[in-house]
Write an enzyme that holds these catalytic residues in place. Structure first.
Site, PDB file in Angstrom:
ATOM      1  N   HIS A  82       0.856  -1.185   0.000  1.00 41.80           N
ATOM      2  CA  HIS A  82       0.000   0.000   0.000  1.00 41.80           C
ATOM      3  C   HIS A  82       0.891   1.233   0.000  1.00 41.80           C
ATOM      4  CE1 HIS A  82      -3.452   2.586   0.813  1.00 41.80           C
ATOM      5  NE2 HIS A  82      -2.642   3.252   1.602  1.00 41.80           N
ATOM      6  N   ASP A 161     -15.610   1.495   7.158  1.00 39.43           N
ATOM      7  CA  ASP A 161     -14.637   2.501   6.739  1.00 39.43           C
ATOM      8  C   ASP A 161     -15.273   3.513   5.789  1.00 39.43           C
ATOM      9  OD1 ASP A 161     -11.941   3.679   6.260  1.00 39.43           O
ATOM     10  OD2 ASP A 161     -12.346   2.941   4.248  1.00 39.43           O
ATOM     11  N   SER A 183      -8.156   3.140   8.886  1.00 42.29           N
ATOM     12  CA  SER A 183      -8.850   3.137   7.595  1.00 42.29           C
ATOM     13  C   SER A 183      -8.079   2.285   6.573  1.00 42.29           C
ATOM     14  CB  SER A 183      -8.982   4.584   7.105  1.00 42.29           C
ATOM     15  OG  SER A 183      -9.412   4.635   5.786  1.00 42.29           O
ATOM     16  N   LYS A 187      -8.926  -2.209   5.538  1.00 40.43           N
ATOM     17  CA  LYS A 187      -9.202  -2.714   4.181  1.00 40.43           C
ATOM     18  C   LYS A 187      -8.170  -3.745   3.768  1.00 40.43           C
ATOM     19  CE  LYS A 187      -9.540   1.613   3.102  1.00 40.43           C
ATOM     20  NZ  LYS A 187      -9.719   2.973   2.658  1.00 40.43           N
TER      21      LYS A 187
HETATM   22  N1  URA Z   1      -6.471   6.354   2.448  1.00 37.29           N
HETATM   23  C1  URA Z   1      -7.447   5.681   3.115  1.00 37.29           C
HETATM   24  O1  URA Z   1      -7.928   4.649   2.639  1.00 37.29           O
HETATM   25  N2  URA Z   1      -7.868   6.162   4.286  1.00 37.29           N
HETATM   26  C2  URA Z   1      -7.364   7.279   4.842  1.00 37.29           C
HETATM   27  O2  URA Z   1      -7.787   7.666   5.920  1.00 37.29           O
HETATM   28  C3  URA Z   1      -6.357   7.988   4.144  1.00 37.29           C
HETATM   29  C4  URA Z   1      -5.912   7.487   2.948  1.00 37.29           C
END
Ligand code: URA
Length: 434
Positions: A82, A161, A183, A187
């Site tokens: 990520h 989220d 957040s 995921k």
């Molecule tokens: N990307 C996300 O998925 N959540 C955040 O809070 C910031 C960047």
């Protein structure tokens, strides 16, 4: 449990228990906790912060608000990457097929671009026919067949989220380290992975512009990822100037394909290989990072990484002809060269300004529901450290229409460049590893 008491506790600096956080997250779907109560809680978290135990609990309950995908039937290490986002950052498109060719399974649930930063899904959708809306069965099948898959967030992945992100956006509470960590990691955790390599960007074009803030986010991600039982490796990398030369969706896909053919710009290839090597090492491919790097570079040289990318694209409905010949990707109506006003060396190239310029051309979205143009963008001809003469092309703009936005984009590109008489030193792209 009374929600108002929990808001009071957090407001006054108390620590919420796992049971209390579980109750609050469950209250989103059951409507037992109203949006205005969550809005208030988010502000209390923003101001008071969260302990690691609270953030682990929040991430876990957010992930479990939906399904945790079970990938155990597919043998092999499942590792994702990520990035906190940047300009010209198309490393996912390059490193995922490299890691897959090196023997790692890469199940990726990605996002769309917002503001000046791009998103993997938008880039992939510039390949004619490519679908990112696979259901979880097709997600598993593509992973098993191609070794990698790239989809968007489904309704089953961390639905809490989605609600909380919209509330954060409306209440000025996005920029909170525990909330960002929960957040992102909720995921990723829901994808069914064993490990995660995180690329936390720092600099002019990054979400976190100051190294201190990037480091705090990196440390939080590592602590919470580890607390969730994920193998976690975090790299802090520079995002002062765009990564690679292409900015804009189809242009970035073409540049990614060039990298997989061994013809990409070195800053982009080197970072993609480094991140892929971290994934490979985490998954037991190679016993040192040097060995993992060699394995990864080998997948470019022998064509296996490109073959993986092609296989995933076909499995997701994409036209392989556009991968074999990137000239078939969407093309803007015209190009325009932005010329250098000075001679000397490029000493600065503000990534955010370039990102905003391409957004004005239509490559990015100002709001989550805006539509985008896959063909437009910019190709950088000069980057930091390059020698330049007055009148040389600094950047080629790919646009579909002239007019105010085009003129403003040209001005922004010009304003992004700084010049000096002597060659500046170029800092290493990897600032540190955690
Ligand atoms: N990307 C996300 O998925 N959540 C955040 O809070 C910031 C960047």
């Amino acid at each position: 449990m009374r929600t108002v008491e929990l808001i009071r506790k957090k407001r006054d600096g108390g620590e919420l228990s796992d049971g209390e956080i579980g109750f609050l997250i469950a209250g989103i779907a059951s409507r037992e906790v109203a949006d205005y109560q969550w809005a208030s809680l988010l502000m209390a978290v923003y101001l008071r912060g969260m302990t690691d135990a609270e953030t682990i609990s929040l991430t876990n309950h957010m992930a479990k608000s939906g399904r945790i995908v079970d990938l155990s039937a597919i043998p092999g290490p499942k590792i994702d990457k990520h990035s906190t986002g940047g300009v010209g950052d198309k490393t996912s498109l390059i490193l995922a097929p490299i890691a897959a060719a090196a023997g790692i399974l890469v199940p990726m649930v990605s996002g769309r671009g917002l503001g000046h930063t791009g998103g993997t899904l938008d880039k992939l959708e510039s390949i004619p026919g490519f679908r990112v809306d696979l259901d979880l069965d097709a997600y598993r099948a593509t992973l098993a067949a191609s070794g990698l898959v790239m989809i968007g967030q489904t309704a089953e992945i961390a639905p809490a989220d989605k609600v909380l992100y919209a509330l954060r956006d409306a209440t000025a509470t996005v920029e909170s380290i525990p909330l960002i960590t929960a957040s992102i990691l909720s995921k990723k955790y829901a994808e069914g992975i064993d490990g995660l390599v995180l690329d936390v960007k720092t600099g002019l074009g990054a979400f976190m512009k100051r190294l201190d803030d990037s480091r705090r986010l990196a440390e939080s991600m590592r602590a919470i990822g580890t607390g969730l039982g994920l193998k976690t490796r975090v790299l802090i990398t520079r995002m002062d100037q765009p990564l690679g030369n292409a900015v804009g969706n189809a242009l970035e896909v073409a540049e990614s394909i060039a990298c997989l053919r061994g013809e990409g710009p070195s800053d982009l290839v080197d970072l993609s290989v480094e991140l892929a090597a971290e994934m490979a090492l985490m998954g037991g491919r190679g016993s040192t990072i040097e060995e993992a790097r060699e394995i990864c570079r080998g997948t470019i040289a022998d064509g296996s990484a490109l073959a993986r990318f092609r296989s995933m694209a076909i499995a997701q409905g994409g036209d392989p002809a556009a991968i074999d010949d990137p000239n078939l990707l969407p093309k803007a109506k015209f190009t325009y060269e932005v010329k250098s006003p000075s001679s000397g060396f490029v000493s600065g190239l503000n990534a955010e300004s370039i990102g905003r310029a391409t957004m004005l051309l239509g490559a990015g979205r100002a709001r989550v529901d805006s539509s985008i143009n896959h063909a437009v963008g910019a190709t950088l001809r000069r980057k930091i450290g390059d020698r330049v003469k007055s009148g040389d092309a600094l950047c080629v703009i790919h646009a579909d229409s002239e007019g105010e936005s085009f003129e403003a984009a040209v001005e922004l590109v010009l304003s992004a460049y700084d010049f000096a008489e002597t060659r500046p030193t170029i800092p290493a792209s990897i600032v540190e590893k955690l």
